[in-house]
Write an enzyme that holds these catalytic residues in place. Structure first.
Site, mmCIF file in Angstrom:
data_model
loop_
_atom_site.group_PDB
_atom_site.id
_atom_site.type_symbol
_atom_site.label_atom_id
_atom_site.label_comp_id
_atom_site.label_asym_id
_atom_site.label_seq_id
_atom_site.Cartn_x
_atom_site.Cartn_y
_atom_site.Cartn_z
ATOM 1 N N HIS A 28 0.957 -1.302 0.146
ATOM 2 C CA HIS A 28 -0.001 -0.044 -0.031
ATOM 3 C C HIS A 28 0.855 1.155 -0.013
ATOM 4 C CE1 HIS A 28 0.920 0.113 4.071
ATOM 5 N NE2 HIS A 28 0.522 -1.095 4.383
ATOM 6 N N GLU A 29 0.145 2.406 0.210
ATOM 7 C CA GLU A 29 1.062 3.539 -0.035
ATOM 8 C C GLU A 29 2.023 3.735 1.287
ATOM 9 O OE1 GLU A 29 2.229 7.078 -1.862
ATOM 10 O OE2 GLU A 29 0.981 5.529 -2.572
ATOM 11 N N HIS A 31 3.960 1.404 2.247
ATOM 12 C CA HIS A 31 5.283 0.807 1.415
ATOM 13 C C HIS A 31 5.675 1.512 0.364
ATOM 14 C CE1 HIS A 31 2.919 -2.815 2.785
ATOM 15 N NE2 HIS A 31 4.100 -3.151 3.451
ATOM 16 N N GLN A 55 6.982 -15.756 11.930
ATOM 17 C CA GLN A 55 6.822 -14.808 12.843
ATOM 18 C C GLN A 55 5.109 -14.600 13.098
ATOM 19 O OE1 GLN A 55 8.081 -11.793 10.001
ATOM 20 N NE2 GLN A 55 6.367 -10.615 10.602
ATOM 21 N N SER A 190 -2.331 -0.007 6.299
ATOM 22 C CA SER A 190 -1.816 -1.299 6.744
ATOM 23 C C SER A 190 -2.438 -2.426 5.918
ATOM 24 C CB SER A 190 -2.586 -1.656 8.371
ATOM 25 O OG SER A 190 -2.405 -3.133 8.382
ATOM 26 N N ARG A 192 -3.476 -5.286 6.722
ATOM 27 C CA ARG A 192 -4.450 -5.806 7.421
ATOM 28 C C ARG A 192 -5.843 -4.940 7.142
ATOM 29 N NH1 ARG A 192 -0.089 -7.924 10.764
ATOM 30 N NH2 ARG A 192 -0.163 -10.348 10.560
HETATM 31 O O1 PAF Z 1 6.937 -5.468 8.744
HETATM 32 C C1 PAF Z 1 6.700 -6.613 8.005
HETATM 33 O O2 PAF Z 1 6.257 -6.526 6.762
HETATM 34 C C2 PAF Z 1 7.581 -7.897 8.447
HETATM 35 O O3 PAF Z 1 7.453 -8.198 9.847
HETATM 36 C C3 PAF Z 1 9.144 -7.786 7.839
HETATM 37 C C4 PAF Z 1 10.029 -6.695 8.570
HETATM 38 C C5 PAF Z 1 9.063 -7.780 6.351
HETATM 39 C C6 PAF Z 1 9.689 -9.284 8.360
HETATM 40 O O4 PAF Z 1 8.861 -10.241 7.940
#
Ligand code: PAF
Length: 282
Positions: A28-29, A31, A55, A190, A192
């Protein structure tokens, strides 16, 4: 723009000493703004897209996390991205996921990722997986700069601290912060957010409103109470809504600056986080 699956293809001369933006896709914006900062370094920009299994805990959204490679590439191409790295799970964790889970569990984490009892407490095991994958990605790419958003603020502080603790790494890569990018109505961008229904999206605005209230509060206690009230009034389940030391993320007793207000809340089955720097009181 090259699409690279095999880590050995990263070793070519044109991608050396790159500006790196690690992501899990569903871009998204927020990023895009990290990619623009990376491009402003004048270095070749490499974006990784890898939904990192280590994670996520078993009850989290690994399976349903949005995977939107085509749309992600369409966003990245006009931003001047040199390469998109889309490794397989096997490429990142050649010893297998069971070994990787063990490595994540024993990854040495700095206090900022274990002591504040924020994401570290709400998502046990999460930061071990983040640290492991970022370490692995840094090893594969040897970037000169790496760009992380402030929205995942405890994650950002973890990466800053784990990099600083490794002198070779610290000499090699500079960690750059990117400001949280918000929709016009204040909702922090986000991946999400796309889980939210229209009604839930409206309720989610309580996060940014709560942060604004914290910024205006006369004391830490009042700020924290106001944040919890605003979340509750809007039907959100508050996991934490706190004002902390902006560096250690540990509790502050006086309203000493610089501080950060940090929130995690659930709206239905969607978990959102947000935070802001508190630059002035009252
Ligand atoms: O913030 C994220 O998108 C993730 O936690 C990352 C830093 C790419 C690690 O998977």
């Amino acid at each position: 723009m090259r699409l690279i699956e095999n880590p050995t293809d990263l070793l070519c001369a044109e991608l050396r000493r790159c500006a790196f933006v690690p992501t899990m896709g569903a871009l998204h914006e927020g990023h895009a703004s990290l990619v623009r900062s990376a491009a402003a370094t004048g270095r070749p920009v490499v974006v990784s897209i890898f939904v990192n299994p280590t994670q996520f805990s078993p009850n989290e959204d690994y399976g349903r996390y949005p995977r939107t490679l085509e749309a992600d590439c369409a966003l990245l191409k006009p931003l001047g991205t040199a390469a998109v790295f889309v490794p397989s799970v096997e490429a990142i964790y050649p010893q297998g996921l069971e070994c990787a889970a063990v490595d994540a569990a024993k990854f040495p984490l700095p206090p900022v990722a274990t002591e504040p009892k924020l994401e570290d407490a709400c998502r046990p095991g999460h930061f071990g997986g983040v640290a492991l994958v970022v370490d692995r990605l840094f090893e594969l790419l040897a970037p000169a700069t790496a760009h992380f958003g402030e929205k995942d603020f405890q994650q950002l502080r973890l990466i800053e601290e784990m990099t600083a603790a490794n002198p070779v790494r610290a000499a090699m890569v500079e960690i750059k912060r990117g400001a949280t990018i918000r929709e016009a109505d204040g909702l922090a961008m986000s991946s999400r957010n796309r889980y939210l229904t229209l009604v839930a999206r409206d309720a989610a605005l309580a996060l940014s409103r709560a942060l604004e209230a914290a910024m205006r509060a006369q004391s830490v206690a009042i700020g924290e109470t106001l944040m919890r009230e605003i979340l509750h009034e809007n039907g959100l389940v508050c996991e934490y809504a706190v004002i902390r030391d902006a560096r250690t993320l540990m509790p502050v007793h006086d309203f000493a600056l610089p501080c950060r207000a940090l929130i995690a809340a659930q709206i239905g089955s969607t978990r959102l986080i947000d935070n802001c720097l508190i630059t002035q009181r009252g």
